[in-house]
Design a protein around this motif. Structure first.
Motif, mmCIF file in Angstrom:
data_model
loop_
_atom_site.group_PDB
_atom_site.id
_atom_site.type_symbol
_atom_site.label_atom_id
_atom_site.label_comp_id
_atom_site.label_asym_id
_atom_site.label_seq_id
_atom_site.Cartn_x
_atom_site.Cartn_y
_atom_site.Cartn_z
ATOM 1 N N MET A 1 0.814 -1.198 0.000
ATOM 2 C CA MET A 1 0.000 0.000 0.000
ATOM 3 C C MET A 1 0.858 1.263 0.000
ATOM 4 S SD MET A 1 -3.419 -0.548 2.289
ATOM 5 C CE MET A 1 -3.130 -1.972 3.307
ATOM 6 N N LEU A 2 2.002 1.213 0.678
ATOM 7 C CA LEU A 2 2.872 2.390 0.685
ATOM 8 C C LEU A 2 3.451 2.650 -0.697
ATOM 9 C CD1 LEU A 2 4.663 1.945 4.116
ATOM 10 C CD2 LEU A 2 2.966 3.675 3.516
ATOM 11 N N ASN A 3 3.799 1.592 -1.414
ATOM 12 C CA ASN A 3 4.256 1.775 -2.798
ATOM 13 C C ASN A 3 3.147 2.383 -3.649
ATOM 14 O OD1 ASN A 3 6.953 0.940 -2.755
ATOM 15 N ND2 ASN A 3 6.352 -1.209 -2.830
ATOM 16 N N GLU A 4 1.936 1.912 -3.448
ATOM 17 C CA GLU A 4 0.786 2.449 -4.179
ATOM 18 C C GLU A 4 0.601 3.934 -3.854
ATOM 19 O OE1 GLU A 4 -4.022 1.585 -4.551
ATOM 20 O OE2 GLU A 4 -2.722 0.085 -3.613
ATOM 21 N N TYR A 5 0.755 4.285 -2.581
ATOM 22 C CA TYR A 5 0.656 5.692 -2.182
ATOM 23 C C TYR A 5 1.713 6.521 -2.919
ATOM 24 C CZ TYR A 5 0.598 9.969 0.518
ATOM 25 O OH TYR A 5 0.508 11.295 0.878
ATOM 26 N N GLY A 6 2.945 6.050 -2.913
ATOM 27 C CA GLY A 6 4.020 6.766 -3.586
ATOM 28 C C GLY A 6 3.734 6.972 -5.056
ATOM 29 N N ASN A 7 3.259 5.934 -5.719
ATOM 30 C CA ASN A 7 2.933 6.038 -7.149
ATOM 31 C C ASN A 7 1.792 7.017 -7.401
ATOM 32 O OD1 ASN A 7 4.917 4.174 -7.835
ATOM 33 N ND2 ASN A 7 3.504 2.438 -7.733
ATOM 34 N N GLU A 8 0.747 6.956 -6.586
ATOM 35 C CA GLU A 8 -0.415 7.824 -6.777
ATOM 36 C C GLU A 8 -0.111 9.292 -6.485
ATOM 37 O OE1 GLU A 8 -3.991 6.594 -4.771
ATOM 38 O OE2 GLU A 8 -3.897 4.584 -5.655
ATOM 39 N N HIS A 9 0.844 9.539 -5.585
ATOM 40 C CA HIS A 9 1.135 10.905 -5.158
ATOM 41 C C HIS A 9 2.465 11.436 -5.691
ATOM 42 C CE1 HIS A 9 -1.983 9.662 -2.326
ATOM 43 N NE2 HIS A 9 -2.275 10.949 -2.231
ATOM 44 N N GLY A 10 3.145 10.655 -6.510
ATOM 45 C CA GLY A 10 4.402 11.092 -7.086
ATOM 46 C C GLY A 10 5.483 11.338 -6.048
ATOM 47 N N VAL A 11 5.521 10.487 -5.030
ATOM 48 C CA VAL A 11 6.467 10.632 -3.926
ATOM 49 C C VAL A 11 7.389 9.417 -3.898
ATOM 50 C CG1 VAL A 11 6.680 10.877 -1.427
ATOM 51 C CG2 VAL A 11 4.724 11.858 -2.587
ATOM 52 N N SER A 12 8.662 9.657 -3.646
ATOM 53 C CA SER A 12 9.623 8.574 -3.512
ATOM 54 C C SER A 12 9.651 8.108 -2.066
ATOM 55 C CB SER A 12 11.013 9.077 -3.920
ATOM 56 O OG SER A 12 11.976 8.088 -3.660
ATOM 57 N N LEU A 13 9.300 6.844 -1.849
ATOM 58 C CA LEU A 13 9.319 6.260 -0.516
ATOM 59 C C LEU A 13 10.398 5.186 -0.466
ATOM 60 C CD1 LEU A 13 5.476 5.729 -0.048
ATOM 61 C CD2 LEU A 13 6.844 7.652 0.756
ATOM 62 N N SER A 14 11.236 5.230 0.544
ATOM 63 C CA SER A 14 12.259 4.204 0.729
ATOM 64 C C SER A 14 11.904 3.393 1.957
ATOM 65 C CB SER A 14 13.633 4.852 0.925
ATOM 66 O OG SER A 14 13.989 5.597 -0.198
ATOM 67 N N PHE A 15 12.095 2.088 1.872
ATOM 68 C CA PHE A 15 11.741 1.194 2.961
ATOM 69 C C PHE A 15 12.974 0.426 3.414
ATOM 70 C CE2 PHE A 15 8.265 1.544 -0.014
ATOM 71 C CZ PHE A 15 7.198 1.867 0.798
ATOM 72 N N GLU A 16 13.054 0.178 4.673
ATOM 73 C CA GLU A 16 14.102 -0.667 5.212
ATOM 74 C C GLU A 16 13.463 -1.519 6.302
ATOM 75 O OE1 GLU A 16 18.711 -0.162 6.601
ATOM 76 O OE2 GLU A 16 17.624 1.494 5.696
ATOM 77 N N THR A 17 13.748 -2.799 6.301
ATOM 78 C CA THR A 17 13.176 -3.688 7.306
ATOM 79 C C THR A 17 14.283 -4.228 8.191
ATOM 80 O OG1 THR A 17 13.320 -5.614 5.853
ATOM 81 C CG2 THR A 17 11.263 -4.366 5.816
ATOM 82 N N PHE A 18 13.900 -4.571 9.405
ATOM 83 C CA PHE A 18 14.829 -5.125 10.375
ATOM 84 C C PHE A 18 14.195 -6.335 11.029
ATOM 85 C CE2 PHE A 18 15.845 -0.714 9.807
ATOM 86 C CZ PHE A 18 17.231 -0.709 9.736
ATOM 87 N N ALA A 19 15.019 -7.299 11.406
ATOM 88 C CA ALA A 19 14.526 -8.546 11.976
ATOM 89 C C ALA A 19 13.997 -8.372 13.397
ATOM 90 C CB ALA A 19 15.638 -9.601 11.969
ATOM 91 N N SER A 20 14.407 -7.288 14.068
ATOM 92 C CA SER A 20 13.972 -7.060 15.444
ATOM 93 C C SER A 20 14.121 -5.592 15.795
ATOM 94 C CB SER A 20 14.818 -7.898 16.409
ATOM 95 O OG SER A 20 16.160 -7.428 16.404
ATOM 96 N N ALA A 21 13.506 -5.216 16.903
ATOM 97 C CA ALA A 21 13.662 -3.853 17.403
ATOM 98 C C ALA A 21 15.115 -3.588 17.764
ATOM 99 C CB ALA A 21 12.756 -3.639 18.616
ATOM 100 N N GLU A 22 15.771 -4.591 18.322
ATOM 101 C CA GLU A 22 17.177 -4.447 18.701
ATOM 102 C C GLU A 22 18.057 -4.209 17.483
ATOM 103 O OE1 GLU A 22 15.040 -6.789 21.816
ATOM 104 O OE2 GLU A 22 15.180 -6.969 19.650
ATOM 105 N N PHE A 24 17.101 -2.788 14.711
ATOM 106 C CA PHE A 24 16.852 -1.413 14.303
ATOM 107 C C PHE A 24 17.651 -0.438 15.160
ATOM 108 C CE2 PHE A 24 14.694 2.579 15.167
ATOM 109 C CZ PHE A 24 14.812 3.171 13.921
ATOM 110 N N LEU A 25 17.617 -0.610 16.485
ATOM 111 C CA LEU A 25 18.334 0.305 17.377
ATOM 112 C C LEU A 25 19.828 0.312 17.086
ATOM 113 C CD1 LEU A 25 16.511 -0.313 20.766
ATOM 114 C CD2 LEU A 25 16.527 1.803 19.417
ATOM 115 N N PHE A 26 20.394 -0.848 16.800
ATOM 116 C CA PHE A 26 21.811 -0.931 16.459
ATOM 117 C C PHE A 26 22.091 -0.112 15.199
ATOM 118 C CE2 PHE A 26 25.429 -2.964 14.358
ATOM 119 C CZ PHE A 26 26.379 -2.883 15.370
ATOM 120 N N HIS A 27 21.261 -0.269 14.190
ATOM 121 C CA HIS A 27 21.425 0.475 12.939
ATOM 122 C C HIS A 27 21.174 1.974 13.157
ATOM 123 C CE1 HIS A 27 21.381 1.029 8.561
ATOM 124 N NE2 HIS A 27 20.437 1.922 8.807
ATOM 125 N N PHE A 28 20.192 2.295 13.953
ATOM 126 C CA PHE A 28 19.786 3.680 14.193
ATOM 127 C C PHE A 28 20.889 4.484 14.883
ATOM 128 C CE2 PHE A 28 17.067 6.928 16.384
ATOM 129 C CZ PHE A 28 16.544 7.510 15.245
#
Length: 118
Positions: A1-22, A24-28
Protein backbone atom coordinates in the motif's frame (compact mmCIF):
# COMPACT_ATOMS: atom_id res chain seq x y z
CA UNK A 1 0.00 0.00 0.00
CA UNK A 2 2.87 2.39 0.69
CA UNK A 3 4.26 1.77 -2.80
CA UNK A 4 0.79 2.45 -4.18
CA UNK A 5 0.66 5.69 -2.18
CA UNK A 6 4.02 6.77 -3.59
CA UNK A 7 2.93 6.04 -7.15
CA UNK A 8 -0.41 7.82 -6.78
CA UNK A 9 1.13 10.90 -5.16
CA UNK A 10 4.40 11.09 -7.09
CA UNK A 11 6.47 10.63 -3.93
CA UNK A 12 9.62 8.57 -3.51
CA UNK A 13 9.32 6.26 -0.52
CA UNK A 14 12.26 4.20 0.73
CA UNK A 15 11.74 1.19 2.96
CA UNK A 16 14.10 -0.67 5.21
CA UNK A 17 13.18 -3.69 7.31
CA UNK A 18 14.83 -5.12 10.37
CA UNK A 19 14.53 -8.55 11.98
CA UNK A 20 13.97 -7.06 15.44
CA UNK A 21 13.66 -3.85 17.40
CA UNK A 22 17.18 -4.45 18.70
CA UNK A 23 18.54 -4.71 15.15
CA UNK A 24 16.85 -1.41 14.30
CA UNK A 25 18.33 0.31 17.38
CA UNK A 26 21.81 -0.93 16.46
CA UNK A 27 21.43 0.48 12.94
CA UNK A 28 19.79 3.68 14.19
CA UNK A 29 22.83 4.51 16.32
CA UNK A 30 24.84 4.87 13.09
CA UNK A 31 22.15 6.15 10.73
CA UNK A 32 19.32 8.35 12.00
CA UNK A 33 18.02 9.24 8.52
CA UNK A 34 14.58 7.73 9.20
CA UNK A 35 11.52 9.95 9.05
CA UNK A 36 8.84 7.51 10.17
CA UNK A 37 8.78 4.19 12.02
CA UNK A 38 5.93 1.84 11.23
CA UNK A 39 5.75 -0.48 14.22
CA UNK A 40 3.74 -3.46 15.29
CA UNK A 41 3.28 -4.30 18.95
CA UNK A 42 4.53 -7.89 18.81
CA UNK A 43 8.08 -7.74 17.47
CA UNK A 44 10.06 -10.40 19.31
CA UNK A 45 11.94 -9.77 22.55
CA UNK A 46 11.31 -6.00 22.56
CA UNK A 47 7.84 -4.98 21.48
CA UNK A 48 7.01 -1.89 19.44
CA UNK A 49 5.81 0.13 22.43
CA UNK A 50 9.04 -0.60 24.33
CA UNK A 51 11.04 0.52 21.29
CA UNK A 52 9.00 3.73 21.09
CA UNK A 53 9.55 4.44 24.79
CA UNK A 54 13.28 3.88 24.44
CA UNK A 55 13.47 6.28 21.48
CA UNK A 56 11.50 8.93 23.37
CA UNK A 57 13.69 8.47 26.46
CA UNK A 58 16.67 9.26 24.21
CA UNK A 59 14.80 12.38 22.97
CA UNK A 60 14.43 11.19 19.39
CA UNK A 61 11.54 12.97 17.70
CA UNK A 62 11.11 10.45 14.88
CA UNK A 63 7.48 10.04 13.81
CA UNK A 64 5.79 6.82 14.94
CA UNK A 65 2.91 4.88 13.42
CA UNK A 66 1.62 1.71 15.03
CA UNK A 67 -0.02 -0.85 12.76
CA UNK A 68 -1.25 -3.76 14.85
CA UNK A 69 -4.11 -6.00 15.80
CA UNK A 70 -3.79 -5.18 19.51
CA UNK A 71 -6.23 -2.60 20.88
CA UNK A 72 -4.82 -2.81 24.43
CA UNK A 73 -1.96 -0.41 23.62
CA UNK A 74 -3.89 2.44 21.99
CA UNK A 75 -3.67 4.65 25.10
CA UNK A 76 0.06 4.03 25.36
CA UNK A 77 0.44 5.25 21.79
CA UNK A 78 -0.45 8.73 23.03
CA UNK A 79 2.19 8.48 25.76
CA UNK A 80 4.93 8.09 23.13
CA UNK A 81 3.40 10.75 20.85
CA UNK A 82 2.56 8.36 18.03
CA UNK A 83 1.08 9.94 14.90
CA UNK A 84 -1.58 7.27 14.78
CA UNK A 85 -2.54 3.73 15.72
CA UNK A 86 -4.02 1.74 12.83
CA UNK A 87 -5.75 -1.54 13.54
CA UNK A 88 -5.26 -4.52 11.23
CA UNK A 89 -6.48 -5.26 8.69
CA UNK A 90 -5.22 -1.95 7.36
CA UNK A 91 -7.64 0.05 5.26
CA UNK A 92 -5.99 1.88 2.40
CA UNK A 93 -7.95 5.09 3.02
CA UNK A 94 -6.86 5.23 6.67
CA UNK A 95 -3.20 4.58 5.85
CA UNK A 96 -3.21 7.16 3.05
CA UNK A 97 -4.76 9.77 5.38
CA UNK A 98 -2.01 9.16 7.97
CA UNK A 99 0.72 9.40 5.32
CA UNK A 100 -0.83 12.65 4.05
CA UNK A 101 -0.68 14.04 7.60
CA UNK A 102 2.90 12.83 7.95
CA UNK A 103 3.95 14.54 4.71
CA UNK A 104 2.39 17.82 5.85
CA UNK A 105 4.57 17.63 8.98
CA UNK A 106 7.69 17.42 6.74
CA UNK A 107 6.76 19.61 3.75
CA UNK A 108 10.30 20.13 2.42
CA UNK A 109 11.14 16.42 2.21
CA UNK A 110 11.10 14.72 -1.17
CA UNK A 111 12.07 11.22 0.00
CA UNK A 112 10.57 9.52 3.01
CA UNK A 113 12.27 6.64 4.78
CA UNK A 114 10.12 4.11 6.57
CA UNK A 115 11.16 1.36 8.92
CA UNK A 116 8.82 -1.56 8.68
CA UNK A 117 9.26 -4.46 11.05
CA UNK A 118 9.53 -7.72 9.14
Amino acid sequence: MLNEYGNEHGVSLSFETFASAEAFLFHFEEDKAFDLLVLDIEMGDMNGMELARQLRKQNHDIKLLFVTGYTDYIGQGYEVSAMDYILKPVKKEKLFAVIDRFRKALPDKKTYLFYIYN
